[in-house]
Design a protein around this motif. Structure first.
Motif, PDB file in Angstrom:
ATOM      1  N   SER A  31      -2.616  79.709  12.248  1.00  0.00           N
ATOM      2  CA  SER A  31      -1.124  79.242  12.762  1.00  0.00           C
ATOM      3  C   SER A  31      -1.363  79.067  14.324  1.00  0.00           C
ATOM      4  O   SER A  31      -0.580  78.228  14.618  1.00  0.00           O
ATOM      5  CB  SER A  31      -0.364  80.522  12.324  1.00  0.00           C
TER       6      SER A  31
ATOM      7  N   LYS B 166      17.702  75.432   8.502  1.00  0.00           N
ATOM      8  CA  LYS B 166      17.254  76.028   7.023  1.00  0.00           C
ATOM      9  C   LYS B 166      15.512  75.671   7.194  1.00  0.00           C
ATOM     10  O   LYS B 166      14.419  76.668   6.913  1.00  0.00           O
ATOM     11  CB  LYS B 166      17.583  75.653   5.968  1.00  0.00           C
ATOM     12  N   GLU B 167      15.241  74.515   7.349  1.00  0.00           N
ATOM     13  CA  GLU B 167      13.805  74.157   7.097  1.00  0.00           C
ATOM     14  C   GLU B 167      12.984  74.738   8.295  1.00  0.00           C
ATOM     15  O   GLU B 167      11.716  75.007   7.895  1.00  0.00           O
ATOM     16  CB  GLU B 167      13.804  72.508   7.185  1.00  0.00           C
TER      17      GLU B 167
ATOM     18  N   ASN C 267      13.736  77.382   9.888  1.00  0.00           N
ATOM     19  CA  ASN C 267      14.131  78.935  10.133  1.00  0.00           C
ATOM     20  C   ASN C 267      14.640  79.113  11.708  1.00  0.00           C
ATOM     21  O   ASN C 267      14.133  80.180  12.125  1.00  0.00           O
ATOM     22  CB  ASN C 267      13.035  79.843   9.931  1.00  0.00           C
TER      23      ASN C 267
ATOM     24  N   ILE D 148       2.795  81.541  -0.277  1.00  0.00           N
ATOM     25  CA  ILE D 148       3.920  80.994   0.028  1.00  0.00           C
ATOM     26  C   ILE D 148       4.999  81.589  -0.782  1.00  0.00           C
ATOM     27  O   ILE D 148       6.230  81.726  -0.357  1.00  0.00           O
ATOM     28  CB  ILE D 148       3.906  79.457   0.195  1.00  0.00           C
TER      29      ILE D 148
ATOM     30  N   LEU E 171       6.148  85.093   0.026  1.00  0.00           N
ATOM     31  CA  LEU E 171       6.854  85.053   1.400  1.00  0.00           C
ATOM     32  C   LEU E 171       8.429  84.393   1.115  1.00  0.00           C
ATOM     33  O   LEU E 171       9.555  85.002   1.793  1.00  0.00           O
ATOM     34  CB  LEU E 171       6.278  84.188   2.477  1.00  0.00           C
ATOM     35  N   ASN E 172       8.740  83.359   0.214  1.00  0.00           N
ATOM     36  CA  ASN E 172       9.923  82.952  -0.227  1.00  0.00           C
ATOM     37  C   ASN E 172      10.874  83.871  -0.983  1.00  0.00           C
ATOM     38  O   ASN E 172      11.661  84.114  -0.592  1.00  0.00           O
ATOM     39  CB  ASN E 172       9.650  81.683  -1.041  1.00  0.00           C
TER      40      ASN E 172
ATOM     41  N   ILE F 204      11.264  85.577   3.581  1.00  0.00           N
ATOM     42  CA  ILE F 204      10.701  85.443   4.906  1.00  0.00           C
ATOM     43  C   ILE F 204      10.693  83.771   5.259  1.00  0.00           C
ATOM     44  O   ILE F 204      10.957  83.245   6.335  1.00  0.00           O
ATOM     45  CB  ILE F 204       9.423  85.810   4.905  1.00  0.00           C
ATOM     46  N   ILE F 205      10.270  83.054   4.179  1.00  0.00           N
ATOM     47  CA  ILE F 205      10.549  81.492   4.274  1.00  0.00           C
ATOM     48  C   ILE F 205      11.663  81.136   3.438  1.00  0.00           C
ATOM     49  O   ILE F 205      11.658  81.424   1.989  1.00  0.00           O
ATOM     50  CB  ILE F 205       9.383  80.896   3.645  1.00  0.00           C
ATOM     51  N   THR F 206      12.688  80.521   4.071  1.00  0.00           N
ATOM     52  CA  THR F 206      14.028  80.148   3.409  1.00  0.00           C
ATOM     53  C   THR F 206      13.872  79.043   2.351  1.00  0.00           C
ATOM     54  O   THR F 206      14.490  78.764   1.277  1.00  0.00           O
ATOM     55  CB  THR F 206      15.255  80.110   4.268  1.00  0.00           C
TER      56      THR F 206
ATOM     57  N   GLN G 242      11.864  76.235   0.270  1.00  0.00           N
ATOM     58  CA  GLN G 242      10.589  75.840  -0.509  1.00  0.00           C
ATOM     59  C   GLN G 242      11.075  74.930  -1.639  1.00  0.00           C
ATOM     60  O   GLN G 242      11.840  75.132  -2.443  1.00  0.00           O
ATOM     61  CB  GLN G 242       9.770  77.081  -0.990  1.00  0.00           C
TER      62      GLN G 242
ATOM     63  N   ASN H 254       6.001  69.982  -1.677  1.00  0.00           N
ATOM     64  CA  ASN H 254       7.357  69.359  -0.964  1.00  0.00           C
ATOM     65  C   ASN H 254       7.618  68.353  -1.941  1.00  0.00           C
ATOM     66  O   ASN H 254       7.249  67.135  -1.818  1.00  0.00           O
ATOM     67  CB  ASN H 254       7.088  68.972   0.517  1.00  0.00           C
TER      68      ASN H 254
END
Length: 201
Positions: free
Chosen positions: A27, A69-70, A72, A148, A151-152, A156-158, A160, A193
């Protein structure tokens, strides 16, 4: 005793900690590469990300609310970046005929050139990935998709749009299957995606 993957004693004895720290290093690489790209173009990192998003995503997703949203981020933060890109002549906005308060964003010619130039800022990361064997890539992809997804699920990750969170996706003894395409999927065909993604309700 604090439980932290950055504690060297813990890190050196737990593979989970090593993986977390390895992901943190990756990261950091993304942040550095994105920051370098933004400095070259006198834009902020989020402005570069917005341009790349507008380059590849369908028009209906190119709205302030979707961008928030994409990435965050709050709508006011995204709005500030969009305002700057409008002033620089890199994007245009088109009002929604059904809702005058809403509008979609699109790239201008100069914005498209900038987005195309910036879209491969991850090449330094792609190069070592390409040197892995197909088996290593599939194992890595499997692990990353599950992280992922976790986390979704945790919120945490909105956003996906991958197969595992899609109502068209099924898995059985025969393997992965897409009901929309009506075909089995090899692991390398699993999408992260997907434009046809339909979130599980």
């Amino acid at each position: 005793m604090i439980h932290s993957p950055f504690d060297l004693n813990q890190q050196n004895h737990e593979i989970d900690s090593k993986i977390v720290v390895a992901l943190e290093r990756l990261s950091e690489a993304f942040r550095v590469l994105l920051w370098n790209e933004s400095k070259l173009n006198t834009l902020s990192p989020i402005q570069i990300q917005i341009l790349i998003f507008l380059l590849f995503q369908p028009t209906e997703k190119c709205r302030i609310s979707n961008l928030a949203k994409e990435f965050n981020m709050s709508k006011p933060t995204i709005s500030d970046s969009v305002k700057s890109l409008l002033q620089k002549g890199l994007i245009d906005k088109k009002s929604d005929l059904l809702d005058s308060r809403s509008y979609t964003l699109s790239l201008t010619d100069s914005g498209r050139i900038m987005a195309l130039k910036s879209a491969d800022f991850t090449r330094s990361i792609e190069n070592p990935v390409s040197s892995l064997s197909l088996q290593q890539k599939e194992m890595m992809l499997d692990g990353l998709l599950k992280i992922i997804q976790g986390l979704n699920t945790a919120g945490i990750i909105t956003v996906q749009r991958m197969c595992f969170t899609c109502s068209h996706y099924r898995i059985s003894d025969e393997g992965h299957y897409c009901k929309l395409l009506q075909m089995p999927l090899a692991y390398k065909e699993i999408r992260i995606n997907c434009p046809e993604h339909a979130a599980i309700i």
